[in-house]
Design a protein around this motif. Structure first.
Motif, PDB file in Angstrom:
ATOM      1  N   THR A  22       0.823  -1.209   0.000  1.00 18.27           N
ATOM      2  CA  THR A  22       0.000   0.000   0.000  1.00 18.27           C
ATOM      3  C   THR A  22       0.851   1.250   0.000  1.00 18.27           C
ATOM      4  O   THR A  22       0.552   2.218  -0.710  1.00 18.27           O
ATOM      5  N   ILE A  23       1.920   1.266   0.778  1.00 25.58           N
ATOM      6  CA  ILE A  23       2.822   2.424   0.817  1.00 25.58           C
ATOM      7  C   ILE A  23       3.479   2.642  -0.539  1.00 25.58           C
ATOM      8  O   ILE A  23       3.562   3.783  -1.024  1.00 25.58           O
ATOM      9  N   ILE A  24       3.913   1.580  -1.178  1.00 28.12           N
ATOM     10  CA  ILE A  24       4.525   1.698  -2.504  1.00 28.12           C
ATOM     11  C   ILE A  24       3.505   2.211  -3.510  1.00 28.12           C
ATOM     12  O   ILE A  24       3.803   3.087  -4.326  1.00 28.12           O
ATOM     13  N   TYR A  25       2.293   1.695  -3.447  1.00 28.72           N
ATOM     14  CA  TYR A  25       1.213   2.142  -4.342  1.00 28.72           C
ATOM     15  C   TYR A  25       0.937   3.628  -4.163  1.00 28.72           C
ATOM     16  O   TYR A  25       0.836   4.381  -5.130  1.00 28.72           O
ATOM     17  N   LEU A  26       0.811   4.074  -2.923  1.00 29.91           N
ATOM     18  CA  LEU A  26       0.555   5.487  -2.649  1.00 29.91           C
ATOM     19  C   LEU A  26       1.714   6.373  -3.095  1.00 29.91           C
ATOM     20  O   LEU A  26       1.501   7.490  -3.574  1.00 29.91           O
ATOM     21  N   ALA A  27       2.939   5.875  -2.961  1.00 34.18           N
ATOM     22  CA  ALA A  27       4.110   6.634  -3.421  1.00 34.18           C
ATOM     23  C   ALA A  27       4.054   6.839  -4.935  1.00 34.18           C
ATOM     24  O   ALA A  27       4.364   7.933  -5.434  1.00 34.18           O
ATOM     25  N   PHE A  28       3.656   5.815  -5.676  1.00 33.41           N
ATOM     26  CA  PHE A  28       3.516   5.945  -7.130  1.00 33.41           C
ATOM     27  C   PHE A  28       2.419   6.940  -7.490  1.00 33.41           C
ATOM     28  O   PHE A  28       2.567   7.730  -8.416  1.00 33.41           O
ATOM     29  N   ILE A  29       1.321   6.902  -6.770  1.00 32.38           N
ATOM     30  CA  ILE A  29       0.216   7.833  -7.018  1.00 32.38           C
ATOM     31  C   ILE A  29       0.683   9.274  -6.790  1.00 32.38           C
ATOM     32  O   ILE A  29       0.454  10.159  -7.622  1.00 32.38           O
ATOM     33  N   VAL A  30       1.333   9.520  -5.675  1.00 30.31           N
ATOM     34  CA  VAL A  30       1.810  10.869  -5.353  1.00 30.31           C
ATOM     35  C   VAL A  30       2.831  11.326  -6.384  1.00 30.31           C
ATOM     36  O   VAL A  30       2.780  12.469  -6.869  1.00 30.31           O
ATOM     37  N   PHE A  31       3.746  10.450  -6.763  1.00 27.92           N
ATOM     38  CA  PHE A  31       4.745  10.801  -7.769  1.00 27.92           C
ATOM     39  C   PHE A  31       4.078  11.133  -9.102  1.00 27.92           C
ATOM     40  O   PHE A  31       4.444  12.101  -9.773  1.00 27.92           O
ATOM     41  N   GLY A  32       3.073  10.344  -9.482  1.00 27.31           N
ATOM     42  CA  GLY A  32       2.349  10.605 -10.730  1.00 27.31           C
ATOM     43  C   GLY A  32       1.643  11.950 -10.716  1.00 27.31           C
ATOM     44  O   GLY A  32       1.665  12.688 -11.701  1.00 27.31           O
ATOM     45  N   VAL A  33       1.034  12.296  -9.594  1.00 24.39           N
ATOM     46  CA  VAL A  33       0.363  13.604  -9.479  1.00 24.39           C
ATOM     47  C   VAL A  33       1.380  14.730  -9.590  1.00 24.39           C
ATOM     48  O   VAL A  33       1.155  15.713 -10.298  1.00 24.39           O
ATOM     49  N   VAL A  34       2.511  14.595  -8.903  1.00 21.19           N
ATOM     50  CA  VAL A  34       3.554  15.629  -8.962  1.00 21.19           C
ATOM     51  C   VAL A  34       4.078  15.789 -10.386  1.00 21.19           C
ATOM     52  O   VAL A  34       4.253  16.914 -10.875  1.00 21.19           O
TER      53      VAL A  34
END
Length: 139
Positions: A22-34
């Protein structure tokens, strides 16, 4: 009847794997938004559009120079893959890159390609899809 040793999983280990995933998934989401925020900002569009569903696709189409009604095409299975390929090539050209970068960098490996656009030296040159079109056809 014995227990099958191949299916015995420690519950705490499974929970740990789930939390890390879940942490890795959320990190990818945040990176994609940035990445999309920065790419939109480079193109003179509002960066916050990256976090609004459907509106981000509309802005993505506008950066490429495609008409806004193409968002309907993005909702049709299989057609959306072709449209995404076309728009990726247009975005690539809009930032001064070639079509190969559009296909490989922005379409196949989008998170890496858009990060190159966002954080690299690429400058937005205007919507590539509008080059050569007459004013009446700009949607």
């Amino acid at each position: 009847m014995g227990t099958d040793p191949t299916t015995d999983i420690d519950p705490s280990a499974a929970a740990g794997i789930g939390i890390v995933g879940t942490i890795i998934y959320l990190a990818f989401i945040v990176f994609g938004v940035v990445v999309f925020w920065k790419t939109f900002a480079k193109a003179g569009q509002p960066g916050w559009a990256a976090i609004i569903p459907f509106y981000n696709i509309y802005v993505w189409l506008k950066v490429a120079g495609r008409p806004g009604w193409w968002i309907i095409l993005m909702l049709i299975p299989i057609v959306n893959v072709i449209i995404a390929l076309i728009v990726s090539m247009d975005i690539s050209k809009s930032f001064g890159k070639d079509s190969v970068f559009g296909v490989v960098g922005l379409w196949l490996f989008s998170i890496i390609g858009y990060a190159i656009l966002a954080f690299g030296g690429a400058q937005y040159r205007g919507p590539a899809a509008l080059v050569g079109q007459q004013g009446a056809y700009r949607g």
